[in-house]
Write a protein that holds these residues in place. Structure first.
Motif, mmCIF file in Angstrom:
data_model
loop_
_atom_site.group_PDB
_atom_site.id
_atom_site.type_symbol
_atom_site.label_atom_id
_atom_site.label_comp_id
_atom_site.label_asym_id
_atom_site.label_seq_id
_atom_site.Cartn_x
_atom_site.Cartn_y
_atom_site.Cartn_z
ATOM 1 N N SER A 48 23.790 -8.188 17.302
ATOM 2 C CA SER A 48 23.272 -7.300 17.898
ATOM 3 C C SER A 48 23.787 -6.915 19.208
ATOM 4 C CB SER A 48 21.570 -7.458 18.110
ATOM 5 O OG SER A 48 21.136 -8.299 18.865
ATOM 6 N N GLY A 49 23.755 -5.581 19.647
ATOM 7 C CA GLY A 49 24.504 -5.195 21.108
ATOM 8 C C GLY A 49 23.998 -5.897 22.230
ATOM 9 N N ALA A 102 25.274 -17.009 14.373
ATOM 10 C CA ALA A 102 25.728 -16.588 15.532
ATOM 11 C C ALA A 102 24.572 -16.356 16.527
ATOM 12 C CB ALA A 102 26.823 -15.333 15.298
ATOM 13 N N THR A 103 23.730 -15.766 16.137
ATOM 14 C CA THR A 103 22.416 -15.523 17.026
ATOM 15 C C THR A 103 21.859 -16.678 17.514
ATOM 16 O OG1 THR A 103 22.021 -13.389 15.520
ATOM 17 C CG2 THR A 103 19.999 -14.288 17.010
ATOM 18 N N ILE A 104 21.526 -17.467 16.537
ATOM 19 C CA ILE A 104 20.908 -19.035 17.135
ATOM 20 C C ILE A 104 21.903 -19.787 18.189
ATOM 21 C CG2 ILE A 104 20.273 -21.256 16.321
ATOM 22 C CD1 ILE A 104 19.584 -19.955 13.619
ATOM 23 N N ALA A 105 23.243 -19.656 17.971
ATOM 24 C CA ALA A 105 24.179 -20.176 18.603
ATOM 25 C C ALA A 105 24.075 -19.203 20.234
ATOM 26 C CB ALA A 105 25.665 -20.298 18.250
ATOM 27 N N GLY A 106 24.121 -18.028 20.026
ATOM 28 C CA GLY A 106 24.015 -17.349 21.372
ATOM 29 C C GLY A 106 22.738 -17.611 22.074
ATOM 30 N N GLU A 107 21.560 -17.691 21.470
ATOM 31 C CA GLU A 107 20.456 -18.031 22.350
ATOM 32 C C GLU A 107 20.481 -19.414 22.705
ATOM 33 O OE1 GLU A 107 16.883 -16.637 19.986
ATOM 34 O OE2 GLU A 107 17.661 -14.719 19.353
ATOM 35 N N THR A 112 14.939 -27.521 20.300
ATOM 36 C CA THR A 112 14.454 -26.928 19.016
ATOM 37 C C THR A 112 15.602 -25.897 18.447
ATOM 38 O OG1 THR A 112 12.244 -26.969 19.733
ATOM 39 C CG2 THR A 112 12.583 -25.591 17.846
ATOM 40 N N TYR A 113 16.382 -25.122 19.699
ATOM 41 C CA TYR A 113 17.362 -24.372 19.186
ATOM 42 C C TYR A 113 18.595 -25.222 18.416
ATOM 43 C CZ TYR A 113 16.261 -19.631 21.062
ATOM 44 O OH TYR A 113 15.654 -18.611 21.200
ATOM 45 N N GLU A 114 18.806 -26.155 18.842
ATOM 46 C CA GLU A 114 19.640 -27.132 18.499
ATOM 47 C C GLU A 114 19.451 -27.605 17.002
ATOM 48 O OE1 GLU A 114 20.385 -30.392 21.008
ATOM 49 O OE2 GLU A 114 21.530 -29.197 22.501
ATOM 50 N N ARG A 115 18.074 -27.799 16.646
ATOM 51 C CA ARG A 115 17.749 -28.170 15.366
ATOM 52 C C ARG A 115 17.719 -26.917 14.330
ATOM 53 N NH1 ARG A 115 11.982 -30.631 15.537
ATOM 54 N NH2 ARG A 115 12.059 -30.592 13.543
ATOM 55 N N ALA A 116 17.604 -25.974 14.996
ATOM 56 C CA ALA A 116 17.665 -24.756 14.106
ATOM 57 C C ALA A 116 18.961 -24.322 13.730
ATOM 58 C CB ALA A 116 16.962 -23.448 14.988
ATOM 59 N N LEU A 117 19.890 -24.558 14.809
ATOM 60 C CA LEU A 117 21.546 -24.317 14.275
ATOM 61 C C LEU A 117 21.878 -25.415 13.297
ATOM 62 C CD1 LEU A 117 24.004 -22.620 15.013
ATOM 63 C CD2 LEU A 117 24.184 -24.387 16.871
ATOM 64 N N GLU A 118 21.650 -26.475 13.437
ATOM 65 C CA GLU A 118 21.978 -27.477 12.439
ATOM 66 C C GLU A 118 21.294 -27.279 10.887
ATOM 67 O OE1 GLU A 118 20.556 -31.173 13.788
ATOM 68 O OE2 GLU A 118 21.938 -31.457 15.418
ATOM 69 N N LEU A 138 28.145 -20.420 23.294
ATOM 70 C CA LEU A 138 28.447 -18.939 23.627
ATOM 71 C C LEU A 138 29.555 -18.478 22.650
ATOM 72 C CD1 LEU A 138 27.132 -18.685 27.155
ATOM 73 C CD2 LEU A 138 25.895 -17.860 25.304
ATOM 74 N N ALA A 139 30.717 -19.330 23.304
ATOM 75 C CA ALA A 139 32.067 -18.885 22.445
ATOM 76 C C ALA A 139 31.841 -18.819 20.734
ATOM 77 C CB ALA A 139 33.007 -19.916 22.932
ATOM 78 N N GLN A 140 31.156 -19.934 20.291
ATOM 79 C CA GLN A 140 30.875 -19.899 18.726
ATOM 80 C C GLN A 140 30.169 -18.672 18.354
ATOM 81 O OE1 GLN A 140 28.610 -23.153 17.559
ATOM 82 N NE2 GLN A 140 28.272 -22.804 15.588
ATOM 83 N N CYS A 141 29.191 -18.359 19.216
ATOM 84 C CA CYS A 141 28.416 -16.834 19.099
ATOM 85 C C CYS A 141 29.429 -15.650 18.906
ATOM 86 C CB CYS A 141 27.441 -16.431 19.866
ATOM 87 S SG CYS A 141 26.583 -15.013 19.668
ATOM 88 N N LEU A 142 30.444 -15.760 19.719
ATOM 89 C CA LEU A 142 31.195 -14.450 19.803
ATOM 90 C C LEU A 142 32.413 -14.554 18.913
ATOM 91 C CD1 LEU A 142 31.615 -14.029 23.678
ATOM 92 C CD2 LEU A 142 30.399 -12.510 22.256
#
Length: 350
Positions: free
Chosen positions: A102-103, A68-73, A49-55, A91-95
């Protein structure tokens, strides 16, 4: 009837009638369901579901912070599932947007990426020219094309491939080791250009035609020297300029190669040993080509200056040509350059 009327009016003013708004609403719904699945311990469903949300987020009008938040989670869930390569990529995509997330998430993603990177290999692929398409193991091309591509691979044997229209394909095989960084340079050679056909010569004059008499007051050796000197001066100056321009391009290529290798942890002192990595040979070849074109350019320009001085002296020796009718003969000079060689095309009579 009154209730139906209110319902129709609300439908006409539907806030998500716009495609971007519907995509953003879909992203929000998918993200909510992914978090619920993660909280319930259904990690495989949460990752899907995270992958579908990122797409959906990438296709919608969303902010860098949201994507970035979706990719990190997603990366953190994949890390828990043991999907270390996918986790490291997300994770690299998020950073890449660490300044807008968020911190608490940034700290978790930093720690997660360090853990994932120990189980996979990090590859930095540099292409020359920089806009080439890069594929790893004949998979999906890395997008968007960038001068230096960061990609994570499983330990083992891999093949990096670069493609660009008008160039030969560059291929490099390498052995990836977990926890290590592997800089790779793919240099594509330009395909040889077609040699332009020289224009057909004009039909010869009839044998009965009398040759044109040379202008009065001029001598044949001086006329020949003047025309030939102008041609040689133009040719050498043009060729020298082309050589120096080519040297500048190679200088920029060398700087780009060194910068990419330094980002991958390369030390210049490694090229001085017997077991120097293959990248050192490519750097040396580029540097030698740069120096060669620079020397050719300087030498050709100096020769052009000598020809110019000789030509000027020829014109100053006999000033009677100023009072005569100009000769109708001439020389055509065309500088020609390809990726491997440079020269000059001369046509005319003198």
């Amino acid at each position: 009837m009154s209730v139906a009327g209110v319902g129709n009016a609300a439908s006409a003013d539907e806030p998500y009638a716009d495609p971007d708004a519907r995509a953003a609403s879909m992203t929000t719904g998918l993200l909510r369901r992914a978090r619920q699945a993660q909280a319930a311990g259904r990690l495989v469903a949460a990752a899907a579901t995270y992958e579908r949300a990122l797409e959906a987020a990438q296709a919608a009008w969303t902010t860098d912070a949201e994507r970035a938040t979706i990719a990190g989670e997603l990366g953190l869930v994949e890390l828990t599932l043991g999907r270390h390569r996918d986790a490291a990529s997300h994770l690299a995509q998020c950073l890449e947007h660490r300044g807008v997330i968020s911190g608490w998430l940034r700290d978790r993603v930093d720690d997660g990426l360090q853990r994932a990177a120990k189980r996979v290999a990090t590859v930095y692929v540099t292409t020359i020219p920089p806009d080439a398409e890069v594929l790893i193991d004949d998979g999906q091309a890395l997008y968007p094309p960038e001068p230096v591509q960061e990609v994570f691979v499983e330990p083992g044997e891999h093949t990096a491939r670069a493609r660009l229209e008008g160039h030969e394909e560059a291929v490099r095989s390498f052995t990836a080791e977990a926890g290590l960084t592997h800089p790779i340079v793919l240099k594509l050679r330009r395909l040889p250009e077609r040699v332009a056909r020289a224009p057909e010569a004009a039909p010869a004059a009839p044998h009965s035609a009398a040759p044109a008499a040379p202008p009065a007051g001029s001598t044949f050796p001086l006329a020949e020297l003047r025309i030939g000197g102008v041609a040689l001066t133009t040719a050498t100056l043009a060729a020298g300029t082309v050589f120096l321009l080519r040297s500048g391009v190679l200088r920029d290529d060398l700087a780009a190669q060194e910068a990419a290798l330094r980002r991958g942890g390369w030390d210049p002192s490694a090229c001085g040993g017997v077991d120097a990595p293959p990248a050192c040979a490519e750097l040396r070849d580029t540097a030698e080509a740069r120096d060669l074109f620079r020397e050719l350019g300087v030498g050709t320009l100096v020769a052009g200056g000598v020809f110019a001085a000789t030509t000027a002296a020829a014109f100053l020796t006999d000033l009677s040509y100023l009072a005569s009718e100009p000769a109708r003969q001439g020389v055509r000079v065309v500088p020609v350059m390809t990726a491997e060689r440079a020269g000059v095309f001369l046509q005319g009579t003198w």
